[in-house]
Write an enzyme that holds these catalytic residues in place. Structure first.
Site, PDB file in Angstrom:
ATOM      1  N   ASP A 235       0.819  -1.216   0.000  1.00  0.00           N
ATOM      2  CA  ASP A 235       0.000   0.000   0.000  1.00  0.00           C
ATOM      3  C   ASP A 235       0.849   1.261   0.000  1.00  0.00           C
ATOM      4  OD1 ASP A 235      -2.773   1.171   0.287  1.00  0.00           O
ATOM      5  OD2 ASP A 235      -1.837   2.010   2.074  1.00  0.00           O
TER       6      ASP A 235
ATOM      7  N   ASP B   8      11.603   9.287   8.810  1.00  0.00           N
ATOM      8  CA  ASP B   8      10.398   9.806   9.460  1.00  0.00           C
ATOM      9  C   ASP B   8       9.781  10.767   8.458  1.00  0.00           C
ATOM     10  OD1 ASP B   8       8.447  11.221  10.836  1.00  0.00           O
ATOM     11  OD2 ASP B   8       9.539  11.218  12.718  1.00  0.00           O
ATOM     12  N   HIS B   9       8.670  10.350   7.822  1.00  0.00           N
ATOM     13  CA  HIS B   9       8.181  11.124   6.675  1.00  0.00           C
ATOM     14  C   HIS B   9       7.751  12.531   7.062  1.00  0.00           C
ATOM     15  CE1 HIS B   9       4.134   9.693   8.003  1.00  0.00           C
ATOM     16  NE2 HIS B   9       3.748  10.838   7.509  1.00  0.00           N
TER      17      HIS B   9
ATOM     18  N   HIS C 232       7.147  11.116  15.111  1.00  0.00           N
ATOM     19  CA  HIS C 232       6.676  12.392  14.565  1.00  0.00           C
ATOM     20  C   HIS C 232       6.638  13.503  15.619  1.00  0.00           C
ATOM     21  CE1 HIS C 232       5.821   9.884  11.272  1.00  0.00           C
ATOM     22  NE2 HIS C 232       4.548   9.643  11.496  1.00  0.00           N
TER      23      HIS C 232
END
Length: 487
Positions: free
Chosen positions: A17, A174-175, A237
């Protein structure tokens, strides 16, 4: 920053995904804009038994579904697909790796590996790559979270990866760090002279960081039951945002200087003693409610059994250093909340004396809002006088000074975070990736909280889906005379 682009990219989980929604569209976007190295080949790999053409078909369908209409260019898509090839692999099977190495071929031009897998597969994946020469000096590796569930498991993963790859070739993802507005925190703080003199305990009363989601479990039940909100969101995050707000000015915009300063923040986080955790944290779990006018089930109902995993957490944290001593950082994140929102609210201290109080004028402390999603803007709330002759007294009003990044840069295409991170991985720029000492300092702080929950046998309080969490989260700030920024 000297860039050292590789000639090949290996994408594990290439039919999953994340790849379909984010990674493949991001790589296409970079290709369409001429940002990928001219000869770069992209090898997809997964357990799926596909050949090159079948993988290209999967990718074409993903691009058709997830690309914005204005980004679809038939010629660019066709030329992008020619970069792709596929090799099936089972990371738990040592025999999978030689065919993979044969497919990729010579890596003297450099290879970047993107590894998104369950933590249990990190060791066999690294050992397999190493055994067939896919971990040499020209190879770098990007790692998607979760990188463990506590300090001990994180160290095991890091030790495993470090046995084959030195730190300067490890890219922990870490997007959130790829988001444009997150990077704008650095520009706002260190590119403008008016903020830094008051960006400290003398000028700031409190900092609030909110990452609120309206979604529930979706298809992540297996992962989320072993993680919960604290491990899933705060351990990466939220704490990365804390670091960018709290860090000292780096000398240079490069990976070493910026990550040095972030690591200092994580080491300065005040560790909670077990007996303090109950007073500084609130946990919750959503039950049935309404989100955006639609009735949704509770967490236990979605799961199919009773669980004590938290889907919401609020924390009062402190950074014990010279700059931030005594300033509370209120952190919260949760699922099935009232609105989808990621933002930072910085409340400055009030003026030392109000000259307007004798004439009826009421002042509010200034507040800086940095909204990360769904909109992207920076807003400074300031006091102004309402127009009028003031015969009944002076009326003051809080008004926003807005910098809408969407409006201000309307002519520029807003890139999704993974475009930047994939390009940095390909080119070898570690600035926006997380270093090992950062990860381990974060886990030490997180583990102390979990130890306090375990000692007190803490169970999450229920909150209705579509709200801002349990009542205790409101009390966490209100007892300090502070309200969450929920506008």
């Amino acid at each position: 920053m000297e860039r050292n682009p590789v000639g090949k990219l290996l994408l594990f989980g290439a039919t999953g995904d994340l790849a379909k929604r984010m990674l493949l569209p991001s790589l296409y976007g970079l290709h369409a804009d001429g940002l990928l190295p001219a000869g770069l080949t992209i090898t997809g790999s997964a357990r799926s038994d596909l050949n090159d053409d079948a993988f290209r078909d999967v990718t074409r369908k993903a691009l058709d579904e997830f690309l914005p209409a204005d980004r679809k260019d038939a010629g660019a898509i066709d030329s992008f697909l020619q970069r792709l090839q596929f090799q099936p692999a089972d990371l738990s099977d040592p025999n999978s790796f030689q065919p993979l190495a044969d497919k990729i071929g010579d890596v003297s031009s450099g290879l970047a590996i993107y590894l998104s897998t369950a933590p249990s597969l990190f060791e066999p994946a690294v050992r397999g790559l190493e055994s067939v020469g896919l971990a040499g000096d020209t190879v770098r590796i990007g790692l998607e979270k979760p990188l463990g569930y506590d300090l001990e498991s994180s160290r095991e993963i890091n030790d495993t990866v470090a046995s084959a790859f030195p730190e300067d070739r490890i890219f922990r993802i870490d997007h959130y760090l790829g988001k444009e507005t997150v990077q704008n925190i650095l520009a706002l703080r260190f590119g403008n002279s008016m903020f830094e003199p008051i960006w400290n305990a003398t000028g700031i009363d409190n900092v609030q960081i909110t990452i609120a989601e309206t979604v529930g479990l979706e298809d992540r039940a297996g992962y989320y039951e072993g993680a919960g909100a604290l491990r899933d969101m705060v351990a990466n995050h939220v704490l990365q945002l804390v670091a960018l707000i709290a860090m000292e000015p780096p000398a240079l915009y490069d990976g070493t200087a910026i990550r040095d300063e972030k690591a200092k923040v994580f080491r300065s986080l005040r560790h909670m003693k077990p007996e303090e955790v109950q007073g500084y944290t609130v946990t919750g779990q959503y039950e049935e409610g309404a989100v955006s006018g639609k009735v949704v089930r509770g967490y236990d109902s979605e799961l199919g059994y009773d669980s004590d995993v938290e889907t919401f957490v609020a924390i009062k944290a402190f950074v014990d250093n010279w700059r931030w001593q005594g300033v509370p950082f209120y952190l919260r994140t949760g699922k099935r909340m009232a609105k989808r929102r990621s933002e930072i609210a910085i409340q400055f201290k009030p003026v030392p004396h109000s000259m307007f109080s004798g004439r009826g004028g009421l002042l509010q402390p200034n507040k800086l809002i940095i909204r990360l999603q769904p909109e992207e803007y920076i807003q400074l709330l300031v006091m102004t006088k309402e127009p009028g002759l003031d015969r009944e007294g002076i009326k003051l009003r809080e008004v926003p000074l807005n910098l809408s990044l969407d409006a201000q840069f309307a002519g520029s295409r807003r890139r999704i975070a993974y475009e930047r991170l994939l390009l940095d991985l390909i080119e070898g720029d570690q600035t926006l990736f997380v270093r090992r000492d950062e990860v381990e300092a974060q886990w030490r702080w997180i583990d102390a909280i979990r130890a306090g929950w375990a000692a007190a046998q803490t169970k999450p309080k229920h909150y209705a889906a579509g709200t801002w969490g349990p009542a205790g989260a409101i009390a966490l700030t209100e007892r300090d005379g502070v309200s969450w920024h929920d506008d």
